[in-house]
Design an enzyme around this catalytic site. Structure first.
Site, PDB file in Angstrom:
ATOM      1  N   ARG A  21       0.811  -1.218   0.000  1.00  0.00           N
ATOM      2  CA  ARG A  21       0.000   0.000   0.000  1.00  0.00           C
ATOM      3  C   ARG A  21       0.843   1.267   0.000  1.00  0.00           C
ATOM      4  O   ARG A  21       0.473   2.279  -0.617  1.00  0.00           O
ATOM      5  CB  ARG A  21      -0.913  -0.017   1.237  1.00  0.00           C
ATOM      6  CG  ARG A  21      -1.703   1.259   1.486  1.00  0.00           C
ATOM      7  CD  ARG A  21      -2.447   1.180   2.822  1.00  0.00           C
ATOM      8  NE  ARG A  21      -1.544   0.915   3.929  1.00  0.00           N
ATOM      9  CZ  ARG A  21      -0.808   1.849   4.542  1.00  0.00           C
ATOM     10  NH1 ARG A  21      -0.865   3.116   4.151  1.00  0.00           N
ATOM     11  NH2 ARG A  21      -0.011   1.518   5.547  1.00  0.00           N
ATOM     12  N   ARG A 126     -13.796 -20.148  26.014  1.00  0.00           N
ATOM     13  CA  ARG A 126     -13.030 -20.034  24.771  1.00  0.00           C
ATOM     14  C   ARG A 126     -13.421 -18.769  24.005  1.00  0.00           C
ATOM     15  O   ARG A 126     -13.122 -18.639  22.825  1.00  0.00           O
ATOM     16  CB  ARG A 126     -13.249 -21.284  23.921  1.00  0.00           C
ATOM     17  CG  ARG A 126     -12.715 -22.554  24.592  1.00  0.00           C
ATOM     18  CD  ARG A 126     -12.818 -23.763  23.678  1.00  0.00           C
ATOM     19  NE  ARG A 126     -14.205 -24.198  23.498  1.00  0.00           N
ATOM     20  CZ  ARG A 126     -14.799 -25.146  24.234  1.00  0.00           C
ATOM     21  NH1 ARG A 126     -14.129 -25.742  25.221  1.00  0.00           N
ATOM     22  NH2 ARG A 126     -16.052 -25.506  23.991  1.00  0.00           N
ATOM     23  N   CYS A 146      -3.648  -3.217  12.462  1.00  0.00           N
ATOM     24  CA  CYS A 146      -2.639  -4.228  12.118  1.00  0.00           C
ATOM     25  C   CYS A 146      -2.678  -5.361  13.146  1.00  0.00           C
ATOM     26  O   CYS A 146      -2.772  -6.528  12.787  1.00  0.00           O
ATOM     27  CB  CYS A 146      -1.259  -3.591  12.067  1.00  0.00           C
ATOM     28  SG  CYS A 146      -1.068  -2.397  10.727  1.00  0.00           S
ATOM     29  N   CYS A 168       2.481  -6.938   9.570  1.00  0.00           N
ATOM     30  CA  CYS A 168       3.517  -6.656  10.565  1.00  0.00           C
ATOM     31  C   CYS A 168       4.781  -6.101   9.928  1.00  0.00           C
ATOM     32  O   CYS A 168       5.443  -6.778   9.134  1.00  0.00           O
ATOM     33  CB  CYS A 168       3.848  -7.924  11.345  1.00  0.00           C
ATOM     34  SG  CYS A 168       5.140  -7.652  12.568  1.00  0.00           S
ATOM     35  N   HIS A 207       6.531  -8.864   7.302  1.00  0.00           N
ATOM     36  CA  HIS A 207       7.421  -8.342   6.277  1.00  0.00           C
ATOM     37  C   HIS A 207       8.501  -7.400   6.803  1.00  0.00           C
ATOM     38  O   HIS A 207       8.363  -6.784   7.856  1.00  0.00           O
ATOM     39  CB  HIS A 207       6.611  -7.596   5.204  1.00  0.00           C
ATOM     40  CG  HIS A 207       5.651  -6.591   5.774  1.00  0.00           C
ATOM     41  ND1 HIS A 207       4.326  -6.900   6.059  1.00  0.00           N
ATOM     42  CD2 HIS A 207       5.810  -5.287   6.124  1.00  0.00           C
ATOM     43  CE1 HIS A 207       3.720  -5.827   6.539  1.00  0.00           C
ATOM     44  NE2 HIS A 207       4.610  -4.845   6.595  1.00  0.00           N
ATOM     45  N   TYR A 209      10.400  -4.069   5.268  1.00  0.00           N
ATOM     46  CA  TYR A 209      10.360  -3.098   4.174  1.00  0.00           C
ATOM     47  C   TYR A 209      11.714  -3.042   3.461  1.00  0.00           C
ATOM     48  O   TYR A 209      12.772  -3.244   4.074  1.00  0.00           O
ATOM     49  CB  TYR A 209       9.974  -1.718   4.702  1.00  0.00           C
ATOM     50  CG  TYR A 209       8.484  -1.561   4.907  1.00  0.00           C
ATOM     51  CD1 TYR A 209       7.640  -1.369   3.821  1.00  0.00           C
ATOM     52  CD2 TYR A 209       7.925  -1.628   6.177  1.00  0.00           C
ATOM     53  CE1 TYR A 209       6.268  -1.237   3.991  1.00  0.00           C
ATOM     54  CE2 TYR A 209       6.550  -1.502   6.363  1.00  0.00           C
ATOM     55  CZ  TYR A 209       5.735  -1.313   5.264  1.00  0.00           C
ATOM     56  OH  TYR A 209       4.371  -1.196   5.433  1.00  0.00           O
TER      57      TYR A 209
END
Length: 264
Positions: A21, A126, A146, A168, A207, A209
């Site tokens: 993005r 749960r 995120c 992330c 990821h 950058y």
């Protein structure tokens, strides 16, 4: 925090190059998990200095239910500045969803109060879940969540927490996210009179950058140091009454800070 370095190595070795993005470009893997035993030290990265002050203030800001960065600015925290509008507003981001998730009837659900009450009353449930991913309000948010969804788990008198993070930024964001949710788990455990279990981090698009590669290689050249200790100095009446001064980080002796640009 060898787990964190191992993740970086995994992305460099096994990741695929993708567009994103922000237009920056990433090297990415999909699906990764790390587990931290919170009884063995506070999981704050030591191979570079992390700004724990910002992490604490951001978490307190989330818990206040606020979505304007005025509180952060007052406390010299700038991590949300790039996304705020001219009035400092971010739209219904984390704090709004945690504390006042809107219902069809026009009411709002305080998910934090609700989950703490559930942990106390039904620790084996749960459904001990808090979600920030409100599909109906995503288009109103300056940045879609995120760290989107977390779940608590009680066993043998210990509280554990698992976070699902859909996206992330491993170099800049992840050290903050791990420390923030570890601290939140400590706070909830204290409020519920439980010992500390594990913090489990699960990542979706995980990821590095493309403009963080040199910094990543530098960080991987450093040897991790012993984890610091985080102490909560008092037990407030509720999860919402903690102050910055209630937290004491000791034995944190990290390697020097590594500067890197934020992808907006």
């Amino acid at each position: 925090m060898q787990q964190y370095l191992d993740l970086m190595k995994h992305i460099l070795a096994e990741g695929v190059d993708k567009s994103d993005r922000t237009g920056t470009g990433t090297r990415s893997v999909f699906g990764y998990q790390m587990r931290f035993d919170l009884s063995k030290g506070f999981p704050l990265v030591t191979t570079k200095k992390c700004h724990m002050r910002s992490i604490i203030h951001e978490l307190l800001w989330f818990l206040k239910g606020e979505t304007n960065i005025a509180y952060l600015r007052e406390n010299k925290v700038s991590i949300w500045d790039e996304w705020a509008d001219d009035n400092g507003d971010l739209g219904p981001v984390y704090g709004a969803q945690w504390r006042s998730w809107p219902t069809q009837s026009g009411d709002a659900i305080d998910q934090i109060s609700q989950v703490i009450a559930q942990i106390k009353a039904q620790p084996d449930s749960r459904r001990l879940i808090v979600s920030a991913w409100n599909v109906g309000e995503l288009d109103k948010m300056a940045l879609a969540p995120c760290h989107a969804f977390f779940q608590f788990y009680v066993a043998d008198g210990k509280l554990s927490c698992q976070l699902y993070q859909r996206s992330c930024d491993v170099f800049l964001g992840l050290p903050f996210n791990i420390a923030s949710y570890a601290l939140l788990t400590m706070m909830v455990a204290q409020q519920c009179d439980l010992a500390l279990g594990d913090f489990v981090w699960t990542g979706g698009d995980t990821h590095l950058y493309s403009n963080h590669m040199e910094q990543t290689v530098l960080q991987l050249s450093r040897e991790p140091k012993p984890l610091p200790l985080m102490t909560i100095l008092r037990k407030p009446e509720s999860i919402f009454d903690y102050q910055f001064e209630d937290f004491e980080l000791t034995n944190y002796n990290p390697h020097p800070h590594i500067k890197a640009p934020v992808a907006v």
